[in-house]
Structure formats: structure tokens, C-alpha cells
Scaffold this active site. Sequence first.
Site, PDB file in Angstrom:
ATOM      1  N   GLU A  99       0.833  -1.212   0.000  1.00 56.25           N
ATOM      2  CA  GLU A  99       0.000   0.000   0.000  1.00 56.25           C
ATOM      3  C   GLU A  99       0.862   1.254   0.000  1.00 56.25           C
ATOM      4  O   GLU A  99       0.553   2.236  -0.673  1.00 56.25           O
ATOM      5  CB  GLU A  99      -0.963   0.008   1.193  1.00 56.25           C
ATOM      6  CG  GLU A  99      -1.825  -1.246   1.341  1.00 56.25           C
ATOM      7  CD  GLU A  99      -2.553  -1.668   0.081  1.00 56.25           C
ATOM      8  OE1 GLU A  99      -2.898  -0.792  -0.741  1.00 56.25           O
ATOM      9  OE2 GLU A  99      -2.769  -2.883  -0.106  1.00 56.25           O
ATOM     10  N   HIS A 121       2.119   1.992  -3.439  1.00 56.67           N
ATOM     11  CA  HIS A 121       1.087   2.558  -4.316  1.00 56.67           C
ATOM     12  C   HIS A 121       1.134   4.087  -4.326  1.00 56.67           C
ATOM     13  O   HIS A 121       0.629   4.711  -5.258  1.00 56.67           O
ATOM     14  CB  HIS A 121      -0.304   2.152  -3.831  1.00 56.67           C
ATOM     15  CG  HIS A 121      -0.853   0.906  -4.461  1.00 56.67           C
ATOM     16  ND1 HIS A 121      -0.778   0.642  -5.814  1.00 56.67           N
ATOM     17  CD2 HIS A 121      -1.540  -0.139  -3.916  1.00 56.67           C
ATOM     18  CE1 HIS A 121      -1.387  -0.523  -6.071  1.00 56.67           C
ATOM     19  NE2 HIS A 121      -1.844  -1.019  -4.935  1.00 56.67           N
TER      20      HIS A 121
HETATM   21  N1  TRP Z   1      -6.214  -1.437  -4.357  1.00 54.20           N
HETATM   22  C1  TRP Z   1      -6.184  -2.339  -3.253  1.00 54.20           C
HETATM   23  C2  TRP Z   1      -4.823  -2.991  -3.272  1.00 54.20           C
HETATM   24  O1  TRP Z   1      -4.554  -3.897  -3.936  1.00 54.20           O
HETATM   25  C3  TRP Z   1      -7.191  -3.415  -3.231  1.00 54.20           C
HETATM   26  C4  TRP Z   1      -8.624  -3.104  -3.367  1.00 54.20           C
HETATM   27  C5  TRP Z   1      -9.306  -2.921  -4.482  1.00 54.20           C
HETATM   28  C6  TRP Z   1      -9.581  -3.167  -2.369  1.00 54.20           C
HETATM   29  N2  TRP Z   1     -10.634  -2.852  -4.252  1.00 54.20           N
HETATM   30  C7  TRP Z   1     -10.826  -3.015  -2.955  1.00 54.20           C
HETATM   31  C8  TRP Z   1      -9.498  -3.333  -1.013  1.00 54.20           C
HETATM   32  C9  TRP Z   1     -11.996  -3.083  -2.234  1.00 54.20           C
HETATM   33  C10 TRP Z   1     -10.680  -3.392  -0.291  1.00 54.20           C
HETATM   34  C11 TRP Z   1     -11.912  -3.283  -0.894  1.00 54.20           C
HETATM   35  O2  TRP Z   1      -3.931  -2.570  -2.684  1.00 54.20           O
HETATM   36 ZN    ZN Z   2      -2.660  -2.914  -4.749  1.00 55.60          ZN
END
Ligand code: TRP
Ligand code: ZN
Length: 901
Positions: free
Chosen positions: A301, A304
Amino acid sequence: MRTDTSVTIYRKDYRPYPFEIPEVALAFDLEPEVTTVTSRLTVRRRTAGDTAPLVLDGSELELVSVHVDGAAWDAGRHTLTAETLTLPGLPDQAVVEIVSRCRPQANSTLMGLYVSSGNFFTQCEAEGFRRITWFADRPDVMSRYRVTLRALPEYPHLLSNGNLVASRTLPDGRQEVEWEDPFPKPCYLFALVAGQLTCRETRARTASGREVLLQVYSDPGSEDRTAWALESLERALRWDETRFGLELDLDRFMVVAVRDFNMGAMENKGLNIFNAAYVLANPDTATDANYEGIESVIGHEYFHNWTGNRVTCRDWFQLSLKEGLTVFRDQEFSADMMAHGLDAAAAASARAVKRIDDVATLRAAQFPEDAGPMAHPIRPESYQEIGNFYTATVYEKGAEVIRMQHTLLGEQGFRAGMDEYFRRHDGQAVTCDDFVAAMESVYTRQHPGRDLSVFRRWYRQAGTPRVAVSLAYDAATRRCAVTLSQRCAPVGVEKTTADGADKPPLHIPFAMGLLDRAGRPLPLSLDGAPAVDTVLLELTTERQEWVFDGISSEPVPSLLRGFSAPVIVEYPWRDDQLALLSAHDPDPFARWEAGQELATRQILALAARVQQGDALSLQPAFVEAWRTLLTDPRLDAAYRARALALPSEKTLAERMTDIDPPALAVARDFVRADLGRQLAQAWTAAFENNQTPGAYSPAPVPAGRRALKNLALSHLMAAGDARAQAWALEQYDQAGNMTDRLGALGALVNHGRPDDATRTLGDFYEQWQQDPLVIDKWFALQATARSTSVETVRGLMAHPAFTLRNPNRARALVFQFCLNNARGLHLPDGSGYAFWVEQVLALDALNPEIAARLARALDNWARYTPALREPMRRALEKVRAHAGLSRNVNEIVSKALELAA
Ligand code: TRP
Ligand code: ZN
């Protein structure tokens, strides 16, 4: 929430949004029953004079009012549907103010704004922001956010993205705070958290000397469990600076743990929200795997922030742009952390262990996906529900596609490509192709006249390619010719489209070596380059040949070293050659692979005998290979634990024409027990020599010892060894950490005397009933136990601690049973599948994203034995026929029924 129609969205239909929304001001009056949201949007046409209406997404919202440039907008002038609010006839620039209401307490989907343990949380990716307010809910609309939160004093912590700019008490006694995020972002990165929390924090200095505040928030009472997460965050911050030159761009970075959460964690700008399972740990409650998972997800995270947030996705088809790249980055982060402080040989082994674990995950989760009805390229061409495309393919295969670029460019070249990517695209919403173009600029500089045009096909094609290898050795000329040829059959939706018919070859980096009969590396030279032990072949056409000179004896090939590409290798090794590789291959990954191939052949042969009702016995050569691995003093414990682990049932299933999970389970059990008997002495030595007395540390070396020791214990217990029974009881009682306690409990439950199993399970519950994450382990262990049946699971669902509303709890029991208990689920009478139908439907009424994940348990029904296929198909039909099915589940079961065969 529910729609009857399934609309397919295509990548080729992408159009830019007709408006920009540079500024967003949100004000929340937070109340659990009804929260009021006031949204002020500055909108500006991309093309002046254009007449397109402003179409905003919204879901489950109540509209209170609309104002444009300060004037009330009368209802006759907009159109409202269940999913959109449309304002026609806007000027080129306007300020649109929308007041709406939503119901956080009643929101069981955990998307949008919801309440968990009395606190407010949000989850907006992918399309959750539309459940908070009407907005252009798509990642290419980027805005600066100013957020006001107002709530009663019983919600003392009021958090949102960016920096806290104001805080006051209102005349009515409520608190009001204002947050400002200086970086434009898509709405899926918006977040707020409000409520009672405890916080652990530290200050750190970035590479350029700025002081930043790092905070980890969690529910009161868990303050003794956030140290590891905060330390991991500091390590992540440091690592991104040193390996990629990327610094934290905010003054403050917050991580908040929540108990009810659909996935692992979410990278909201400056305010990451985490499943508590990926934050909270202390030695008593968390296993080594939990510690490793926390470090990796905290890293993921955090990374990101650059790969996802500073540079984001143009549309959701580009999801792998951020996810594949960020998984690659978190894998490298973990590998670097695991190798940290070790000497060169130990570091290489530690990195190989991480690689082995990642490849095992890919094979167990992504290969089946790539061979089934949901098969899709890492950049899908179409979807019905984007929530269904947060897949092993987009994430894990996506990371492999990034890794191949890293392999082709080398570490320095890849870093140069990343620098170029940020130079070109910082602050933009871009495509996977933009990423490859940045990498290609470096590749072409390194290799004039060559490009990545063939490589780009990895982004359009689904399916796991097969690379067949043939060797022609000529003793007279001492030459060895190596021929690689590739093929990739149409899969999933490709089978129904023209594209599928003709899948051109891919650019495959294929690392290999040759060994002599004693297992020594034969030096290899390509195109006059200096001789090396490992060459990287670049296969870019259907079939290519490479010739190596000076090969003194008939070689044994060591193929796809380090798993240099996500492909299946076909080579007709003899068992004695695999044994040689398993004992001597200097490449630790390929060495592991050879042993796994031997075990796979052994288990598949036994499964066939189980089906025939024949007696079972192990081949001596296999047992000797295992003995060699178990007793090789040069191998560290962590590596040995991987080398000696039997291939998973999921990996084995991929090798069966008609999958027969119960037969595989019986065969695998037999191998475990019989290895326990035949190698009892060596297992005993491994058990005794790998104890980790003293204070607990999650570091890779002690964790590796525990992994090997607990593996030894399970083999000895499976073999019915009486001493092991006593050791397991003693370990359960005396354990100073959760890894050992759970290792012993698992061995007792699966292989111990029933009364010991019952007693220790009861004791465990008594001791940990106040701790949800530990009770999840208690449920999961029973869900996957060898003797667990549908009836056992129904009994556990009636336990007061069970609830379907908490995804972690549902995953621990229902998902674990349906996905990882082959014997319990796959019964020809269909009783296991009937349970699955019930649970999919029950979950769908609460949380469609979670329901759709459970729905995938029957994806590959068409590849099972005939006796199971028909009851599985009927179960899928039953779900599909259910009135009011969510779009999420409908997409999964429809594809399973239409595309699986
Ligand atoms: N973007 C998040 C990750 O991979 C994951 C994610 C996408 C997510 N949709 C979600 C987490 C919905 C919780 C609920 O790091
Ligand atoms: Zn991710």
C-alpha cells in the site's frame, strides 16, 4: 444494488470524460443512521462550447438538493436514475453543489461509507465513491479535495486524506475538522475514518531531510499489536527511497486498521485503510506468516503512493498498471528484507524462498484461473463488474509481466525505465502501454533495432503459455542444440472471439543452465559472450534454436531458472535426472522445482491407484530424493521447508485431465504419512534440531526453523509416531508464540487422537475467544481439517462466534471449507455443492463482492471427473436462476456455465 441486466463494458469503448473537475469540497455530517454529504464540484468542459450533459454516478443515495452557481436547480431540469444523476445544459464552467444522504449503518457491502465496530470507514476502489455522493466515479477524473468532517464528540478521531488544516468545536457541541489533500487524485483514493481509535506514531526524516509523521491507528485495546506494522512502514519508506529514489510526498502518512473489510488493504492517499489482519500482530496472536504478510501488505500500500496514486490508471482495464507493478515492488521489498544482513549464500537462499512462495501462489491461484471460464489477459478486454477483476491474473501474473521486463532490462535498466515513467507521467492517469513505452525506451537503447512490440502481447493474451524444450547433443562435435517452441491455446472468453483463434507468439525470457552427470554446471556461451552458468534466452517467435559449444558430456538441462517467465515448461526429464537436479542444481529455484516435479509424478501416480482401488506404496527413488533434501547440511531450514513441502492439491489438480480432488487428497495423505514412517529418524532430527528457544523473533531464520520443525511434526504425526503425539501436546502447552501453538494444534486436529484434538480445540477457544483474528484461525483450522464434513461446518456456523457479515470470519470458515477442503466439498451426492449454493446466495444478499469470490469456487467444474461435473453444473444453474442476483455473482456463474466447457 441489484440489477437484472448484465451489461458488458469494453476496453475499446474508452472515451475521455467531457468535463474536468479540478476542485471538490466535501462536507460530511456523520451519523450512523443517516449521513448527509454536501459536495461542491468545480466543473469545466474539456472543450468549450460542447453541449454534453454532466452525467454523475450514484448508488443507493437520497438526493436532497442541487444548486448550480449558487442558484437552486429545479428538479425538472435533471434526470435521476438508480445509477446516475444527469444535468444537461451547463455552461462551460460551473460550480455544482449536491446535497445527498446515505445510510452507513445499514451498509453491509463494505463499499462506500460504512460502520464497523461503531466507527465510520470508507472504501471507494473501484466504484464505491458513487455510494457516498454523485460524482464522475472513474479514475481519469482527478481533483483536489478539501474535506470537512462533523461528528459528535463520541467520534474523537476524524481523519481524511492529506493534511489537517483546521479543527474546532461547533456551537452544537460537535467537532469539526478540515483536511486538504494537495495532490489531485481520482475519487477512488478518497477516504475518511471517524471514531474511537488508538494510535502509535513515529517521526521519520525523508531522504531530502523533511520530517514526516507516520501513524498506525487501530481499535482501543490493540495498542500492543501495532509495533510491527509501524516498523514495517518505516522500512517501506526507506526501501522506496533507496531502491527507486521515491520519497514520501506528504507530511503525514496514516494507516488505519478495520475489522470489517473486503480485501487486504487500500492505498487511499495518505490514509491507507487496512484489514486488521494485516496490521495487528504480537507473538502470542500472530504467526510467522502473519508477520510476513503484514510487512508485505504495508509495503504494497505504501508503494502505491507512487505506483497508483501519483501515476494512476486511465480506466479500470489498466488495473494491472498499478497492481502488477506494485505487487512486483512488494515482492522485491520482502525479498530484500529477508536477505538483509545475511552473507551472500544465505541471502541467495532467502531470496529463493520468497520466489518459491510467490511462484507457488501463482500456480495455485492464477494458473487455474488462466485455464478456466474467467481467464483474462492482465489487461482485460471486457468486464461486467470490475470488482470481479481484482484477480490473481491482474495482480500476480501482472507482477510476473513486470518482473520479465526487469529481467530483460536488468536492475539498472529497469530503474532507468521507472525514472522515465515518472518523468513522463507524474500526475497523470495513464495506460499499461505508457508503462511499457517507458521501459521500451531503455530496452531499445540497450539493444538498438529491437523493441518490446512482441512483449506487449502479454497484455492482450490470456492463458498460460507452454514452452516445449528439446535438446540435441552431439558428442562428436561437443555441441548441444536447445530448441524452444511455444504455444498458448484460446481460453475463457477468447474462445468466443476472433482474437482467440490466432494467438501470436510472446516474448519469453527463458533462463537456463546445463549440468553434467555429476550435477556440475557446464559453462555456456552465447554469441561469443563470456561463458556463464545461466543464460537468458529470448524466445520471440514460435520456435527458436540456440547452439552451445564445448559441452563435454550429455547434459541435464536446468530450465526456467528463477521462474523467469509465467509459463509451463514441457521437457521429458527422466526421474533420475530430476533426482540429480533436486540434489545438485546450483540454482535454488530450479532445484526446488525438480523436487516438486518428482513429488507431483509420485502423487499423481498414487491418485490413479486410489481411483483403481489399488494398494499404495512410494517409489524408493522419490523417498531417497526427499531424504537427500532433508539431510543436506548446506541447506538452510527455510529452504528445506519449501523443498520438502508436498505440492498443493490445487497445483496437482492442474496436472489431472479429470480432476478428482478426493483421490488427490488420499494420495497426498498417504505420501505425507509414508514419508513420515520411512524418514522417521531424519524428521525427528529436524524436529529436535530446529527448536527456537528464547524470545520470539519473526525474522526469516527462526521462522524457517519453525516451518521445518512443524513440517517434521506433521509428517511424524501423520505416520502415527507415538513420541510425536506427546511432542505435539507439549508444544501446544508450552508454545511461546502462535506459530508453534497453531502448528501443534493443526497436527493434533488432523493426525492426533480425537480426544486430544477436542480438548486442545476447546482450550484454544477458551483462551482466545476475545480476539477475533485468533478465532478466525480456530475456524479456519477446523474448516480445512481432514475429518471436517458439511455437517461439521454447519455446526460451526451455529456457533455464537460465527457471522457471515464479517468477511474475515466468512473466509475463515465458509471459504476455507469450499476452497480448501476437497474431501468435504466434492461429494457425488452434491451435498457439498448445495451448501455452497446456500452460502453464495446468503452472502450475495449482504455483500456481493464477497459472494462473487465464493462463487468462483466452482469455476473449473467442467474439468472435474464426470461424477462431480453434473452436480456442480446443477449447483451453478441454481445460483444463476436465483431472482435478484447481484451483477457480481451473475457474471461469475454465467461465465462458468457458458465458457467452462
Ligand atoms: N487497491 C487495493 C490494493 O490492492 C485493493 C482493493 C481494491 C480493495 N478494491 C478493494 C481493497 C476493495 C478493499 C476493498 O492494494
Ligand atoms: Zn494494490
